[in-house]
Write a protein that holds these residues in place. Structure first.
Motif, PDB file in Angstrom:
ATOM      1  N   ALA A   1       0.712  -1.052  -0.358  1.00 58.56           N
ATOM      2  CA  ALA A   1      -0.577   0.106  -0.179  1.00 58.56           C
ATOM      3  C   ALA A   1       0.852   1.044   0.147  1.00 58.56           C
ATOM      4  CB  ALA A   1      -0.772   0.050   1.303  1.00 58.56           C
ATOM      5  N   ARG A   2       2.257   1.212   1.000  1.00 63.20           N
ATOM      6  CA  ARG A   2       2.726   2.645   0.341  1.00 63.20           C
ATOM      7  C   ARG A   2       3.540   2.784  -0.490  1.00 63.20           C
ATOM      8  NH1 ARG A   2       7.228   3.119   2.920  1.00 63.20           N
ATOM      9  NH2 ARG A   2       7.512   0.875   3.961  1.00 63.20           N
ATOM     10  N   ALA A   3       4.170   1.374  -1.263  1.00 69.51           N
ATOM     11  CA  ALA A   3       4.362   1.175  -2.368  1.00 69.51           C
ATOM     12  C   ALA A   3       3.871   1.682  -3.717  1.00 69.51           C
ATOM     13  CB  ALA A   3       4.956   0.991  -2.818  1.00 69.51           C
ATOM     14  N   ALA A   4       2.328   1.588  -3.724  1.00 74.29           N
ATOM     15  CA  ALA A   4       0.987   1.858  -4.777  1.00 74.29           C
ATOM     16  C   ALA A   4       1.142   3.284  -4.384  1.00 74.29           C
ATOM     17  CB  ALA A   4       0.009   1.437  -4.302  1.00 74.29           C
ATOM     18  N   LEU A   5       0.879   4.272  -2.706  1.00 73.70           N
ATOM     19  CA  LEU A   5       0.741   5.582  -3.299  1.00 73.70           C
ATOM     20  C   LEU A   5       1.779   6.885  -2.922  1.00 73.70           C
ATOM     21  CD1 LEU A   5      -1.714   5.130   0.113  1.00 73.70           C
ATOM     22  CD2 LEU A   5      -2.057   6.098  -2.111  1.00 73.70           C
ATOM     23  N   GLU A   6       3.465   6.007  -2.987  1.00 71.71           N
ATOM     24  CA  GLU A   6       4.898   6.415  -3.030  1.00 71.71           C
ATOM     25  C   GLU A   6       4.933   6.758  -1.651  1.00 71.71           C
ATOM     26  OE1 GLU A   6       4.693   8.489  -6.555  1.00 71.71           O
ATOM     27  OE2 GLU A   6       5.038   6.727  -7.645  1.00 71.71           O
ATOM     28  N   TRP A   7       4.123   6.585  -1.052  1.00 69.24           N
ATOM     29  CA  TRP A   7       4.577   6.742   0.695  1.00 69.24           C
ATOM     30  C   TRP A   7       6.088   6.004   1.395  1.00 69.24           C
ATOM     31  CZ3 TRP A   7      -0.860   6.757   3.887  1.00 69.24           C
ATOM     32  CH2 TRP A   7      -1.386   7.794   3.419  1.00 69.24           C
ATOM     33  N   GLY A   8       6.721   7.599   2.524  1.00 65.72           N
ATOM     34  CA  GLY A   8       7.454   6.415   2.955  1.00 65.72           C
ATOM     35  C   GLY A   8       6.792   6.391   4.303  1.00 65.72           C
ATOM     36  N   VAL A   9       8.016   5.290   5.560  1.00 62.63           N
ATOM     37  CA  VAL A   9       7.412   5.793   6.412  1.00 62.63           C
ATOM     38  C   VAL A   9       6.773   6.706   7.028  1.00 62.63           C
ATOM     39  CG1 VAL A   9       8.551   4.373   8.988  1.00 62.63           C
ATOM     40  CG2 VAL A   9       8.700   3.308   6.322  1.00 62.63           C
ATOM     41  N   LEU A  10       7.457   8.136   6.970  1.00 65.32           N
ATOM     42  CA  LEU A  10       7.354   8.745   7.322  1.00 65.32           C
ATOM     43  C   LEU A  10       5.547   9.679   6.970  1.00 65.32           C
ATOM     44  CD1 LEU A  10      10.452  11.015   7.567  1.00 65.32           C
ATOM     45  CD2 LEU A  10       9.011  10.427   9.204  1.00 65.32           C
ATOM     46  N   ASP A  11       5.712   9.141   5.210  1.00 62.70           N
ATOM     47  CA  ASP A  11       4.031   9.683   5.514  1.00 62.70           C
ATOM     48  C   ASP A  11       3.343   9.240   5.755  1.00 62.70           C
ATOM     49  OD1 ASP A  11       5.251  11.157   3.063  1.00 62.70           O
ATOM     50  OD2 ASP A  11       5.753   9.611   2.336  1.00 62.70           O
ATOM     51  N   LEU A  12       3.278   7.568   6.018  1.00 62.94           N
ATOM     52  CA  LEU A  12       2.196   7.109   6.719  1.00 62.94           C
ATOM     53  C   LEU A  12       2.036   7.625   8.666  1.00 62.94           C
ATOM     54  CD1 LEU A  12       0.106   4.897   7.228  1.00 62.94           C
ATOM     55  CD2 LEU A  12       1.848   2.816   7.193  1.00 62.94           C
ATOM     56  N   ALA A  13       2.924   7.270   8.757  1.00 61.87           N
ATOM     57  CA  ALA A  13       3.314   7.969  10.047  1.00 61.87           C
ATOM     58  C   ALA A  13       2.072   9.067  10.269  1.00 61.87           C
ATOM     59  CB  ALA A  13       4.110   8.323  10.707  1.00 61.87           C
ATOM     60  N   ARG A  14       2.620   9.834   9.778  1.00 63.84           N
ATOM     61  CA  ARG A  14       1.587  11.092   9.930  1.00 63.84           C
ATOM     62  C   ARG A  14       0.456  11.040   9.617  1.00 63.84           C
ATOM     63  NH1 ARG A  14       4.289  13.754   6.110  1.00 63.84           N
ATOM     64  NH2 ARG A  14       2.973  13.157   4.182  1.00 63.84           N
ATOM     65  N   GLU A  15       0.440  10.167   8.166  1.00 64.15           N
ATOM     66  CA  GLU A  15      -1.107  10.170   8.286  1.00 64.15           C
ATOM     67  C   GLU A  15      -2.411   9.555   8.940  1.00 64.15           C
ATOM     68  OE1 GLU A  15      -3.384  12.116   5.727  1.00 64.15           O
ATOM     69  OE2 GLU A  15      -1.037  12.583   5.243  1.00 64.15           O
ATOM     70  N   ALA A  16      -1.648   8.550   9.966  1.00 64.43           N
ATOM     71  CA  ALA A  16      -2.238   7.685  10.507  1.00 64.43           C
ATOM     72  C   ALA A  16      -2.785   7.671  12.285  1.00 64.43           C
ATOM     73  CB  ALA A  16      -1.313   6.367  10.324  1.00 64.43           C
ATOM     74  N   ALA A  17      -1.376   9.017  12.748  1.00 61.34           N
ATOM     75  CA  ALA A  17      -0.980   9.584  13.507  1.00 61.34           C
ATOM     76  C   ALA A  17      -0.147   8.937  14.562  1.00 61.34           C
ATOM     77  CB  ALA A  17      -1.770  10.202  14.257  1.00 61.34           C
TER      78      ALA A  17
ATOM     79  N   PHE B   1      -5.160   4.409   5.061  1.00 60.73           N
ATOM     80  CA  PHE B   1      -5.082   3.450   3.760  1.00 60.73           C
ATOM     81  C   PHE B   1      -6.331   3.275   3.254  1.00 60.73           C
ATOM     82  CE2 PHE B   1      -0.723   0.837   5.194  1.00 60.73           C
ATOM     83  CZ  PHE B   1       0.269   1.888   4.392  1.00 60.73           C
ATOM     84  N   LYS B   2      -7.117   3.548   4.339  1.00 57.46           N
ATOM     85  CA  LYS B   2      -8.571   2.942   3.068  1.00 57.46           C
ATOM     86  C   LYS B   2      -8.912   5.079   2.688  1.00 57.46           C
ATOM     87  CE  LYS B   2     -10.556  -0.300   4.439  1.00 57.46           C
ATOM     88  NZ  LYS B   2     -11.326  -1.247   5.541  1.00 57.46           N
ATOM     89  N   ALA B   3      -8.579   5.731   3.445  1.00 58.68           N
ATOM     90  CA  ALA B   3      -8.814   7.784   3.151  1.00 58.68           C
ATOM     91  C   ALA B   3      -8.437   8.033   1.970  1.00 58.68           C
ATOM     92  CB  ALA B   3      -8.452   8.195   4.475  1.00 58.68           C
ATOM     93  N   ALA B   4      -7.004   7.055   1.481  1.00 57.35           N
ATOM     94  CA  ALA B   4      -5.703   7.249   0.829  1.00 57.35           C
ATOM     95  C   ALA B   4      -6.286   6.828  -0.558  1.00 57.35           C
ATOM     96  CB  ALA B   4      -4.193   7.495   0.874  1.00 57.35           C
TER      97      ALA B   4
END
Length: 78
Positions: free
Chosen positions: A9-25, A52-55
């Protein structure tokens, strides 16, 4: 969602760990631990999945071909 689906999912969104951490709090360490296979509290797991679902990520269950992810079709398009 399992750890491999999280990475996909991170790869599909081109998100790094920092991006997911920010979005998921959640902390980046939490994501790293989950992707290594450690079990998280259900509420933390839910935060990751909900971000992820919100994205626009849809999780595909095990159906003979293995679990996966896909980007949801934007609303209003077929």
């Amino acid at each position: 969602m399992n750890p491999a689906q999280c990475r996909m999912a991170r790869a599909a969104l081109e998100w790094g760990v920092l991006d997911l951490a920010r979005e998921a709090a959640v902390s980046t360490q939490t994501i790293v631990r989950f992707e290594r296979g450690e079990v998280l509290k259900q509420t933390t797991h839910d935060r990751l999945r909900d971000a992820f679902k919100a994205a626009g990520i849809e999780f595909i269950p095990e159906n003979g071909g293995g679990p996966g992810v896909r980007l949801a079709r934007p609303s209003g398009k077929k």
